[in-house]
Design a protein around this motif. Structure first.
Motif, PDB file in Angstrom:
ATOM      1  N   GLY A   1       0.806  -1.203   0.000  1.00  0.00           N
ATOM      2  CA  GLY A   1       0.000   0.000   0.000  1.00  0.00           C
ATOM      3  C   GLY A   1       0.845   1.261   0.000  1.00  0.00           C
ATOM      4  N   ASP A   2       0.251   2.362   0.462  1.00  0.00           N
ATOM      5  CA  ASP A   2       0.955   3.646   0.524  1.00  0.00           C
ATOM      6  C   ASP A   2       1.916   3.696   1.706  1.00  0.00           C
ATOM      7  OD1 ASP A   2      -0.372   4.766  -1.721  1.00  0.00           O
ATOM      8  OD2 ASP A   2      -2.134   5.157  -0.480  1.00  0.00           O
ATOM      9  N   GLU A   3       1.590   2.998   2.763  1.00  0.00           N
ATOM     10  CA  GLU A   3       2.465   2.888   3.930  1.00  0.00           C
ATOM     11  C   GLU A   3       2.015   1.678   4.739  1.00  0.00           C
ATOM     12  OE1 GLU A   3       2.109   6.168   6.690  1.00  0.00           O
ATOM     13  OE2 GLU A   3       0.040   6.589   6.078  1.00  0.00           O
ATOM     14  N   ALA A   4       2.979   1.037   5.393  1.00  0.00           N
ATOM     15  CA  ALA A   4       2.650  -0.153   6.167  1.00  0.00           C
ATOM     16  C   ALA A   4       3.710  -0.403   7.230  1.00  0.00           C
ATOM     17  CB  ALA A   4       2.531  -1.384   5.257  1.00  0.00           C
ATOM     18  N   THR A   5       3.288  -1.022   8.305  1.00  0.00           N
ATOM     19  CA  THR A   5       4.188  -1.393   9.396  1.00  0.00           C
ATOM     20  C   THR A   5       3.880  -2.817   9.830  1.00  0.00           C
ATOM     21  OG1 THR A   5       4.382   0.886  10.216  1.00  0.00           O
ATOM     22  CG2 THR A   5       4.889  -0.873  11.773  1.00  0.00           C
ATOM     23  N   LEU A   6       4.923  -3.583  10.075  1.00  0.00           N
ATOM     24  CA  LEU A   6       4.789  -4.945  10.576  1.00  0.00           C
ATOM     25  C   LEU A   6       5.141  -4.944  12.063  1.00  0.00           C
ATOM     26  CD1 LEU A   6       4.591  -8.094  10.264  1.00  0.00           C
ATOM     27  CD2 LEU A   6       7.032  -8.046   9.715  1.00  0.00           C
ATOM     28  N   VAL A   7       4.216  -5.422  12.881  1.00  0.00           N
ATOM     29  CA  VAL A   7       4.431  -5.513  14.324  1.00  0.00           C
ATOM     30  C   VAL A   7       4.497  -6.986  14.707  1.00  0.00           C
ATOM     31  CG1 VAL A   7       3.569  -4.920  16.617  1.00  0.00           C
ATOM     32  CG2 VAL A   7       3.198  -3.356  14.699  1.00  0.00           C
ATOM     33  N   SER A   8       5.571  -7.368  15.381  1.00  0.00           N
ATOM     34  CA  SER A   8       5.804  -8.766  15.737  1.00  0.00           C
ATOM     35  C   SER A   8       5.904  -8.903  17.249  1.00  0.00           C
ATOM     36  CB  SER A   8       7.101  -9.264  15.081  1.00  0.00           C
ATOM     37  OG  SER A   8       7.386 -10.596  15.443  1.00  0.00           O
ATOM     38  N   ALA A   9       5.293  -9.968  17.789  1.00  0.00           N
ATOM     39  CA  ALA A   9       5.346 -10.174  19.235  1.00  0.00           C
ATOM     40  C   ALA A   9       5.112 -11.644  19.572  1.00  0.00           C
ATOM     41  CB  ALA A   9       4.302  -9.315  19.943  1.00  0.00           C
ATOM     42  N   LEU A  10       5.747 -12.085  20.648  1.00  0.00           N
ATOM     43  CA  LEU A  10       5.496 -13.415  21.199  1.00  0.00           C
ATOM     44  C   LEU A  10       4.569 -13.209  22.388  1.00  0.00           C
ATOM     45  CD1 LEU A  10       6.175 -16.449  21.068  1.00  0.00           C
ATOM     46  CD2 LEU A  10       8.033 -16.001  22.684  1.00  0.00           C
ATOM     47  N   VAL A  11       3.360 -13.725  22.275  1.00  0.00           N
ATOM     48  CA  VAL A  11       2.322 -13.461  23.279  1.00  0.00           C
ATOM     49  C   VAL A  11       1.960 -14.747  24.019  1.00  0.00           C
ATOM     50  CG1 VAL A  11      -0.014 -12.595  23.639  1.00  0.00           C
ATOM     51  CG2 VAL A  11       1.410 -11.627  21.818  1.00  0.00           C
ATOM     52  N   GLU A  12       1.896 -14.663  25.336  1.00  0.00           N
ATOM     53  CA  GLU A  12       1.478 -15.817  26.139  1.00  0.00           C
ATOM     54  C   GLU A  12       0.003 -15.683  26.484  1.00  0.00           C
ATOM     55  OE1 GLU A  12       2.338 -18.070  30.403  1.00  0.00           O
ATOM     56  OE2 GLU A  12       3.820 -16.671  29.602  1.00  0.00           O
ATOM     57  N   LYS A  13      -0.763 -16.724  26.179  1.00  0.00           N
ATOM     58  CA  LYS A  13      -2.189 -16.731  26.483  1.00  0.00           C
ATOM     59  C   LYS A  13      -2.608 -18.153  26.817  1.00  0.00           C
ATOM     60  CE  LYS A  13      -6.715 -15.554  24.528  1.00  0.00           C
ATOM     61  NZ  LYS A  13      -7.445 -15.040  23.336  1.00  0.00           N
ATOM     62  N   ASP A  14      -3.298 -18.317  27.931  1.00  0.00           N
ATOM     63  CA  ASP A  14      -3.738 -19.645  28.374  1.00  0.00           C
ATOM     64  C   ASP A  14      -2.572 -20.630  28.437  1.00  0.00           C
ATOM     65  OD1 ASP A  14      -6.408 -18.792  28.519  1.00  0.00           O
ATOM     66  OD2 ASP A  14      -6.757 -19.254  26.408  1.00  0.00           O
ATOM     67  N   LYS A  15      -1.418 -20.104  28.920  1.00  0.00           N
ATOM     68  CA  LYS A  15      -0.207 -20.905  29.104  1.00  0.00           C
ATOM     69  C   LYS A  15       0.353 -21.443  27.790  1.00  0.00           C
ATOM     70  CE  LYS A  15      -1.366 -22.283  33.830  1.00  0.00           C
ATOM     71  NZ  LYS A  15      -1.540 -23.418  34.782  1.00  0.00           N
ATOM     72  N   LEU A  16       0.009 -20.773  26.704  1.00  0.00           N
ATOM     73  CA  LEU A  16       0.545 -21.126  25.389  1.00  0.00           C
ATOM     74  C   LEU A  16       1.247 -19.905  24.802  1.00  0.00           C
ATOM     75  CD1 LEU A  16      -2.466 -23.073  23.816  1.00  0.00           C
ATOM     76  CD2 LEU A  16      -0.280 -24.048  24.518  1.00  0.00           C
ATOM     77  N   ASN A  17       2.306 -20.142  24.042  1.00  0.00           N
ATOM     78  CA  ASN A  17       3.021 -19.064  23.378  1.00  0.00           C
ATOM     79  C   ASN A  17       2.540 -18.931  21.935  1.00  0.00           C
ATOM     80  OD1 ASN A  17       4.706 -18.266  25.523  1.00  0.00           O
ATOM     81  ND2 ASN A  17       6.105 -19.956  25.112  1.00  0.00           N
ATOM     82  N   TYR A  18       2.050 -17.756  21.608  1.00  0.00           N
ATOM     83  CA  TYR A  18       1.590 -17.461  20.258  1.00  0.00           C
ATOM     84  C   TYR A  18       2.564 -16.483  19.604  1.00  0.00           C
ATOM     85  CZ  TYR A  18      -3.030 -19.384  21.439  1.00  0.00           C
ATOM     86  OH  TYR A  18      -4.054 -20.197  21.813  1.00  0.00           O
ATOM     87  N   GLN A  19       3.065 -16.840  18.436  1.00  0.00           N
ATOM     88  CA  GLN A  19       3.861 -15.907  17.663  1.00  0.00           C
ATOM     89  C   GLN A  19       2.895 -15.106  16.809  1.00  0.00           C
ATOM     90  OE1 GLN A  19       7.240 -15.326  17.885  1.00  0.00           O
ATOM     91  NE2 GLN A  19       6.702 -13.534  16.646  1.00  0.00           N
ATOM     92  N   ASP A  20       2.824 -13.818  17.066  1.00  0.00           N
ATOM     93  CA  ASP A  20       1.817 -12.978  16.423  1.00  0.00           C
ATOM     94  C   ASP A  20       2.455 -11.950  15.491  1.00  0.00           C
ATOM     95  OD1 ASP A  20      -1.172 -12.054  16.545  1.00  0.00           O
ATOM     96  OD2 ASP A  20       0.006 -10.218  16.735  1.00  0.00           O
ATOM     97  N   GLU A  21       1.941 -11.886  14.271  1.00  0.00           N
ATOM     98  CA  GLU A  21       2.421 -10.916  13.284  1.00  0.00           C
ATOM     99  C   GLU A  21       1.233 -10.092  12.791  1.00  0.00           C
ATOM    100  OE1 GLU A  21       5.583 -10.799  13.032  1.00  0.00           O
ATOM    101  OE2 GLU A  21       5.936 -12.709  14.053  1.00  0.00           O
ATOM    102  N   THR A  22       1.348  -8.782  12.913  1.00  0.00           N
ATOM    103  CA  THR A  22       0.272  -7.892  12.493  1.00  0.00           C
ATOM    104  C   THR A  22       0.817  -6.878  11.492  1.00  0.00           C
ATOM    105  OG1 THR A  22      -0.888  -8.082  14.617  1.00  0.00           O
ATOM    106  CG2 THR A  22      -1.424  -6.185  13.241  1.00  0.00           C
ATOM    107  N   VAL A  23       0.161  -6.797  10.342  1.00  0.00           N
ATOM    108  CA  VAL A  23       0.520  -5.809   9.326  1.00  0.00           C
ATOM    109  C   VAL A  23      -0.568  -4.754   9.299  1.00  0.00           C
ATOM    110  CG1 VAL A  23       1.051  -5.370   6.904  1.00  0.00           C
ATOM    111  CG2 VAL A  23       1.674  -7.571   7.940  1.00  0.00           C
ATOM    112  N   VAL A  24      -0.192  -3.524   9.591  1.00  0.00           N
ATOM    113  CA  VAL A  24      -1.111  -2.391   9.494  1.00  0.00           C
ATOM    114  C   VAL A  24      -0.727  -1.623   8.232  1.00  0.00           C
ATOM    115  CG1 VAL A  24      -2.024  -0.321  10.600  1.00  0.00           C
ATOM    116  CG2 VAL A  24      -1.239  -2.239  12.013  1.00  0.00           C
ATOM    117  N   ALA A  25      -1.660  -1.516   7.305  1.00  0.00           N
ATOM    118  CA  ALA A  25      -1.358  -0.873   6.021  1.00  0.00           C
ATOM    119  C   ALA A  25      -2.421   0.162   5.672  1.00  0.00           C
ATOM    120  CB  ALA A  25      -1.269  -1.919   4.916  1.00  0.00           C
ATOM    121  N   ARG A  26      -2.017   1.138   4.877  1.00  0.00           N
ATOM    122  CA  ARG A  26      -2.960   2.141   4.369  1.00  0.00           C
ATOM    123  C   ARG A  26      -2.819   2.231   2.862  1.00  0.00           C
ATOM    124  NH1 ARG A  26      -2.932   7.176   2.430  1.00  0.00           N
ATOM    125  NH2 ARG A  26      -0.695   7.419   2.827  1.00  0.00           N
TER     126      ARG A  26
END
Length: 229
Positions: free
Chosen positions: A154-179
């Protein structure tokens, strides 16, 4: 395995509920109460901002191809996706997919938001730029999150990456915010390993999330091109 099955079932049940533009609710605006860009209706013609680039949104459940869904979410529960309910489908839309392949869980979510130009509020693109900044900040609030600019989305975008713990499980989370123009696209892709299985590698999820985000952004252009023919 039999003792842990109910816990996995609970996780999958929760994951099956799509959330429409989660980060958008954190901005503190009253956009949920009235259509974005509704304005006060008291502006003069001379102050009217430029018309918004895009007049409609694509079907969020068709914003990425079935081939992409199958690749990112092996053994997807519903290939058609689960659409998020929206009272203003020309302004907001969302769809999610999830699947469990052995002990490997994957989730994919697309959220779309479109802004109209209106006097007193600004052009659709100006509003989208502001929301883009808000959405990136909201996504980056997760503990340990890192963010990088994503070129070519797109015109601009950012990738946000995080390792998130939920319900005693580790989730590798990737979020792309784009315009793209006056439309915001948020694509989230995460994965986890159940029962001690390995957490998926961040680099692969990032690569997949960026590719899917490009498809979702392109679907906005395609939907509006089709509407004009």
């Amino acid at each position: 395995m039999h003792r842990s099955a109910p816990r996995i079932a609970r996780v999958l049940a929760c994951a099956a509920v799509p959330v429409l533009l989660v980060a958008g609710c954190s901005s503190g605006s009253d956009s949920a109460k009235k259509p974005d860009g509704a304005g006060s209706g008291k502006t003069s013609a001379s102050a009217a901002p430029a018309a918004a680039k895009f007049a409609k949104l694509p079907d969020a459940c068709k914003s990425v191809t079935q081939a992409t869904v199958g690749r990112l979410v092996p053994k997807v529960k519903s290939a058609a996706g689960t659409a998020a309910k929206s009272p203003v489908q020309d302004q907001r839309g969302g769809c999610s997919w999830n699947g469990l392949d052995g002990y490997q869980f994957r989730w994919l979510d697309v959220a779309l938001q479109r802004f109209d130009s209106a006097g007193g509020v600004g052009s659709g693109e100006e509003q989208a730029k502001k929301r883009f900044t808000e959405q990136v900040a909201a996504a980056a609030q997760v503990k340990g999150a890192t963010s990088v600019k994503a070129d070519g989305v797109g015109d601009e975008a950012t990738l946000v990456s995080a390792l998130v713990e939920k319900d005693k499980l580790n989730y590798q989370d990737e979020t792309v915010v784009a315009r793209t123009g006056n439309v915001i696209v948020i694509l989230s892709h995460n994965g986890a390993g159940f029962e001690g299985a390995k957490t998926p590698a961040a680099d692969q999820l990032q690569k997949d999330a960026l590719a899917a985000a490009k498809e979702a952004v392109a679907s906005v252009t395609a939907a509006n091109a089709a509407a004009n023919t």
